[in-house]
Motif scaffolding. Structure first.
Motif, PDB file in Angstrom:
ATOM      1  N   GLU A 107     -11.988   1.551 -11.509  1.00  0.00           N
ATOM      2  CA  GLU A 107     -12.168   0.948 -12.835  1.00  0.00           C
ATOM      3  C   GLU A 107     -12.917   1.893 -13.771  1.00  0.00           C
ATOM      4  O   GLU A 107     -12.596   1.994 -14.966  1.00  0.00           O
ATOM      5  CB  GLU A 107     -12.918  -0.379 -12.706  1.00  0.00           C
ATOM      6  N   ARG A 108     -13.918   2.589 -13.244  1.00  0.00           N
ATOM      7  CA  ARG A 108     -14.679   3.521 -14.067  1.00  0.00           C
ATOM      8  C   ARG A 108     -13.876   4.779 -14.396  1.00  0.00           C
ATOM      9  O   ARG A 108     -14.017   5.354 -15.473  1.00  0.00           O
ATOM     10  CB  ARG A 108     -15.975   3.906 -13.352  1.00  0.00           C
ATOM     11  N   LEU A 109     -13.051   5.208 -13.447  1.00  0.00           N
ATOM     12  CA  LEU A 109     -12.272   6.427 -13.630  1.00  0.00           C
ATOM     13  C   LEU A 109     -11.074   6.227 -14.555  1.00  0.00           C
ATOM     14  O   LEU A 109     -10.617   7.171 -15.220  1.00  0.00           O
ATOM     15  CB  LEU A 109     -11.769   6.927 -12.272  1.00  0.00           C
ATOM     16  N   ALA A 110     -10.560   5.006 -14.601  1.00  0.00           N
ATOM     17  CA  ALA A 110      -9.295   4.746 -15.298  1.00  0.00           C
ATOM     18  C   ALA A 110      -9.268   5.228 -16.747  1.00  0.00           C
ATOM     19  O   ALA A 110      -8.301   5.894 -17.157  1.00  0.00           O
ATOM     20  CB  ALA A 110      -8.958   3.257 -15.215  1.00  0.00           C
ATOM     21  N   PRO A 111     -10.279   4.931 -17.566  1.00  0.00           N
ATOM     22  CA  PRO A 111     -10.189   5.337 -18.971  1.00  0.00           C
ATOM     23  C   PRO A 111     -10.090   6.845 -19.168  1.00  0.00           C
ATOM     24  O   PRO A 111      -9.443   7.308 -20.119  1.00  0.00           O
ATOM     25  CB  PRO A 111     -11.495   4.794 -19.574  1.00  0.00           C
ATOM     26  N   ASP A 112     -10.689   7.631 -18.284  1.00  0.00           N
ATOM     27  CA  ASP A 112     -10.728   9.080 -18.449  1.00  0.00           C
ATOM     28  C   ASP A 112      -9.619   9.812 -17.696  1.00  0.00           C
ATOM     29  O   ASP A 112      -9.312  10.973 -18.011  1.00  0.00           O
ATOM     30  CB  ASP A 112     -12.077   9.631 -17.995  1.00  0.00           C
ATOM     31  N   THR A 113      -9.036   9.163 -16.683  1.00  0.00           N
ATOM     32  CA  THR A 113      -8.056   9.852 -15.841  1.00  0.00           C
ATOM     33  C   THR A 113      -6.700   9.164 -15.770  1.00  0.00           C
ATOM     34  O   THR A 113      -5.730   9.763 -15.297  1.00  0.00           O
ATOM     35  CB  THR A 113      -8.584   9.982 -14.395  1.00  0.00           C
ATOM     36  N   GLY A 114      -6.647   7.907 -16.186  1.00  0.00           N
ATOM     37  CA  GLY A 114      -5.417   7.139 -16.044  1.00  0.00           C
ATOM     38  C   GLY A 114      -5.182   6.610 -14.642  1.00  0.00           C
ATOM     39  O   GLY A 114      -4.136   6.023 -14.357  1.00  0.00           O
ATOM     40  N   LEU A 115      -6.152   6.808 -13.766  1.00  0.00           N
ATOM     41  CA  LEU A 115      -6.007   6.377 -12.375  1.00  0.00           C
ATOM     42  C   LEU A 115      -5.912   4.862 -12.279  1.00  0.00           C
ATOM     43  O   LEU A 115      -6.627   4.142 -12.989  1.00  0.00           O
ATOM     44  CB  LEU A 115      -7.207   6.867 -11.554  1.00  0.00           C
ATOM     45  N   THR A 116      -5.046   4.372 -11.390  1.00  0.00           N
ATOM     46  CA  THR A 116      -4.913   2.936 -11.147  1.00  0.00           C
ATOM     47  C   THR A 116      -5.179   2.628  -9.679  1.00  0.00           C
ATOM     48  O   THR A 116      -5.094   3.516  -8.819  1.00  0.00           O
ATOM     49  CB  THR A 116      -3.497   2.446 -11.500  1.00  0.00           C
ATOM     50  N   TRP A 117      -5.466   1.381  -9.397  1.00  0.00           N
ATOM     51  CA  TRP A 117      -5.662   0.969  -8.003  1.00  0.00           C
ATOM     52  C   TRP A 117      -4.370   1.149  -7.213  1.00  0.00           C
ATOM     53  O   TRP A 117      -4.400   1.485  -6.026  1.00  0.00           O
ATOM     54  CB  TRP A 117      -6.147  -0.473  -7.935  1.00  0.00           C
ATOM     55  N   ALA A 118      -3.232   0.970  -7.864  1.00  0.00           N
ATOM     56  CA  ALA A 118      -1.947   1.192  -7.183  1.00  0.00           C
ATOM     57  C   ALA A 118      -1.820   2.644  -6.736  1.00  0.00           C
ATOM     58  O   ALA A 118      -1.282   2.920  -5.656  1.00  0.00           O
ATOM     59  CB  ALA A 118      -0.792   0.813  -8.111  1.00  0.00           C
ATOM     60  N   ASP A 119      -2.319   3.590  -7.536  1.00  0.00           N
ATOM     61  CA  ASP A 119      -2.300   4.993  -7.130  1.00  0.00           C
ATOM     62  C   ASP A 119      -3.078   5.192  -5.835  1.00  0.00           C
ATOM     63  O   ASP A 119      -2.654   5.937  -4.943  1.00  0.00           O
ATOM     64  CB  ASP A 119      -2.930   5.880  -8.214  1.00  0.00           C
ATOM     65  N   VAL A 120      -4.227   4.550  -5.745  1.00  0.00           N
ATOM     66  CA  VAL A 120      -5.080   4.699  -4.569  1.00  0.00           C
ATOM     67  C   VAL A 120      -4.448   4.006  -3.361  1.00  0.00           C
ATOM     68  O   VAL A 120      -4.481   4.534  -2.240  1.00  0.00           O
ATOM     69  CB  VAL A 120      -6.497   4.151  -4.845  1.00  0.00           C
ATOM     70  N   GLN A 121      -3.841   2.845  -3.580  1.00  0.00           N
ATOM     71  CA  GLN A 121      -3.231   2.113  -2.482  1.00  0.00           C
ATOM     72  C   GLN A 121      -2.117   2.907  -1.807  1.00  0.00           C
ATOM     73  O   GLN A 121      -1.847   2.699  -0.620  1.00  0.00           O
ATOM     74  CB  GLN A 121      -2.683   0.772  -2.983  1.00  0.00           C
ATOM     75  N   GLU A 122      -1.504   3.814  -2.531  1.00  0.00           N
ATOM     76  CA  GLU A 122      -0.445   4.642  -1.940  1.00  0.00           C
ATOM     77  C   GLU A 122      -0.998   5.620  -0.905  1.00  0.00           C
ATOM     78  O   GLU A 122      -0.236   6.188  -0.121  1.00  0.00           O
ATOM     79  CB  GLU A 122       0.268   5.439  -3.039  1.00  0.00           C
ATOM     80  N   GLN A 123      -2.337   5.776  -0.862  1.00  0.00           N
ATOM     81  CA  GLN A 123      -2.948   6.783   0.003  1.00  0.00           C
ATOM     82  C   GLN A 123      -3.393   6.238   1.358  1.00  0.00           C
ATOM     83  O   GLN A 123      -3.877   7.001   2.195  1.00  0.00           O
ATOM     84  CB  GLN A 123      -4.166   7.406  -0.704  1.00  0.00           C
ATOM     85  N   PHE A 124      -3.280   4.928   1.587  1.00  0.00           N
ATOM     86  CA  PHE A 124      -3.780   4.385   2.849  1.00  0.00           C
ATOM     87  C   PHE A 124      -2.934   3.208   3.321  1.00  0.00           C
ATOM     88  O   PHE A 124      -2.191   2.609   2.553  1.00  0.00           O
ATOM     89  CB  PHE A 124      -5.254   3.969   2.732  1.00  0.00           C
ATOM     90  N   GLY A 125      -3.074   2.894   4.617  1.00  0.00           N
ATOM     91  CA  GLY A 125      -2.365   1.771   5.209  1.00  0.00           C
ATOM     92  C   GLY A 125      -3.185   0.492   5.146  1.00  0.00           C
ATOM     93  O   GLY A 125      -4.339   0.484   4.716  1.00  0.00           O
ATOM     94  N   ALA A 126      -2.589  -0.590   5.636  1.00  0.00           N
ATOM     95  CA  ALA A 126      -3.207  -1.908   5.526  1.00  0.00           C
ATOM     96  C   ALA A 126      -4.526  -2.003   6.270  1.00  0.00           C
ATOM     97  O   ALA A 126      -5.431  -2.734   5.867  1.00  0.00           O
ATOM     98  CB  ALA A 126      -2.245  -2.981   6.038  1.00  0.00           C
ATOM     99  N   GLU A 127      -4.680  -1.271   7.370  1.00  0.00           N
ATOM    100  CA  GLU A 127      -5.868  -1.387   8.202  1.00  0.00           C
ATOM    101  C   GLU A 127      -6.853  -0.224   8.017  1.00  0.00           C
ATOM    102  O   GLU A 127      -7.842  -0.118   8.730  1.00  0.00           O
ATOM    103  CB  GLU A 127      -5.464  -1.461   9.678  1.00  0.00           C
ATOM    104  N   THR A 128      -6.587   0.628   7.050  1.00  0.00           N
ATOM    105  CA  THR A 128      -7.405   1.822   6.868  1.00  0.00           C
ATOM    106  C   THR A 128      -8.785   1.492   6.325  1.00  0.00           C
ATOM    107  O   THR A 128      -8.926   0.629   5.458  1.00  0.00           O
ATOM    108  CB  THR A 128      -6.700   2.796   5.903  1.00  0.00           C
ATOM    109  N   THR A 129      -9.804   2.194   6.831  1.00  0.00           N
ATOM    110  CA  THR A 129     -11.126   2.137   6.216  1.00  0.00           C
ATOM    111  C   THR A 129     -11.081   2.985   4.954  1.00  0.00           C
ATOM    112  O   THR A 129     -10.887   4.196   5.011  1.00  0.00           O
ATOM    113  CB  THR A 129     -12.208   2.688   7.163  1.00  0.00           C
ATOM    114  N   ILE A 130     -11.259   2.369   3.807  1.00  0.00           N
ATOM    115  CA  ILE A 130     -11.077   3.039   2.525  1.00  0.00           C
ATOM    116  C   ILE A 130     -12.333   3.818   2.152  1.00  0.00           C
ATOM    117  O   ILE A 130     -13.456   3.340   2.295  1.00  0.00           O
ATOM    118  CB  ILE A 130     -10.752   2.011   1.429  1.00  0.00           C
ATOM    119  N   GLY A 131     -12.138   5.025   1.646  1.00  0.00           N
ATOM    120  CA  GLY A 131     -13.261   5.843   1.227  1.00  0.00           C
ATOM    121  C   GLY A 131     -12.920   6.681   0.009  1.00  0.00           C
ATOM    122  O   GLY A 131     -11.781   6.675  -0.486  1.00  0.00           O
ATOM    123  N   ARG A 132     -13.891   7.434  -0.447  1.00  0.00           N
ATOM    124  CA  ARG A 132     -13.682   8.306  -1.605  1.00  0.00           C
ATOM    125  C   ARG A 132     -12.550   9.318  -1.395  1.00  0.00           C
ATOM    126  O   ARG A 132     -11.874   9.673  -2.369  1.00  0.00           O
ATOM    127  CB  ARG A 132     -14.986   9.026  -1.959  1.00  0.00           C
TER     128      ARG A 132
END
Length: 282
Positions: A107-132
């Motif tokens: 949410e903080r990055l979005a205004p400056d980078t255009g990043l969305t949560w959907a972009d991040v979700q493409e990087q991990f599976g359903a059971e993944t421990t999410i990190g930076r």
């Protein structure tokens, strides 16, 4: 024997699935490898099924993200009981906090980078421990940065305006949790000042009083001086000394087996475990 006791798979912030990690360990000439994903044991089963195929023994483990006075501390736990209720509760608390933290950072990055949560979700599976690292990979995918390292040096740095903290237990408390779950706790890269602030010896002494078994002294993020200081501290506190790669696949430059643990220390770790969880051997 070549023994590497700190690696990550796609169940946390590595880029290789657990079975592929085992194949990579074989390709690197390892005899023993520990899978130590952040705050989860979910990769153990897949990795264990690959043991006979690849001929590399598996040490089931975890890496618990801790903090004290705002300083990050990582605790490796080997051969814990994966069904221990207290440990499971703590890990699930941490995993939920990580997910909320990641969403707030996006949410903080979005205004400056255009990043969305959907972009991040493409990087991990359903059971993944999410990190930076998953946010970093999404920033790379969007062309905002060229690599994870660049992302962590800028947008994802602890002092950046986009940073959000997450729940992390006190390291002495986590040490006691690992012991209560029948596991063997070893502090990961304790002197890696290049990563940020590190705790002073008093915190490690408190962890030793709580049951800490060892220090991961031999690590690429330690200078020669830090290795020397670590060896001295381990001797003073009666702790085992390990060496590991902290391998993340293509997510970091670390190479499997670049630092290793002696067979004597490995056997000492195995002997200290009381959970019934065993090393999976070919």
């Amino acid at each position: 024997m070549r023994i590497d006791l700190h690696t990550h798979s796609t169940q946390s912030d590595g880029t290789e699935a657990p079975a592929q990690l085992m194949r990579s360990a074989a390709d690197a000439g390892l005899d023993v490898v520990a899978l130590t994903d952040h705050d989860t044991t979910r990769g153990w089963g897949e990795a264990a099924r690959a043991v006979r195929e690849v001929g590399v023994a598996l040490v089931p483990g975890i890496e618990i993200s801790c903090a004290v006075d705002g300083i990050s501390v990582h605790l490796l736990g080997y051969l814990v009981d994966p069904l221990d209720a207290a440990l499971l509760g703590e890990l699930e608390h941490a995993r939920a906090s990580r997910r909320t933290r990641a969403q707030r950072m996006v949410e903080r990055l979005a205004p400056d980078t255009g990043l969305t949560w959907a972009d991040v979700q493409e990087q991990f599976g359903a059971e993944t421990t999410i990190g930076r690292p998953h946010i970093a990979d999404a920033l790379v995918g969007r062309g905002v940065v060229a690599s994870r390292d660049e992302a962590f040096a800028s947008y994802l740095a602890s002092g950046s305006k986009y940073h959000v903290s997450h729940y992390a237990p006190d390291p002495a408390f986590a040490t006691r949790l690992v012991r209560a779950a029948g596991g063997v706790p070893v502090m990961a890269h304790p002197f890696a000042g290049a990563r940020g602030r590190v705790v002073d010896d008093s915190v490690i002494e408190r962890m030793a009083d709580a049951g800490l078994a060892g220090l991961e002294v031999h690590h690429r993020d330690h200078s020669d001086a830090e290795v020397g200081a670590g060896l001295g501290l381990a001797e003073r506190l009666g702790l085992l000394v390990t060496g590991s790669s902290d391998y993340h696949g293509t997510g970091k430059q670390n190479e499997l087996g670049e630092n290793t643990t002696s067979p004597e220390v490995f056997e000492a770790i195995v002997a200290e475990a009381t959970s019934g969880t065993q090393v999976i051997r070919p």
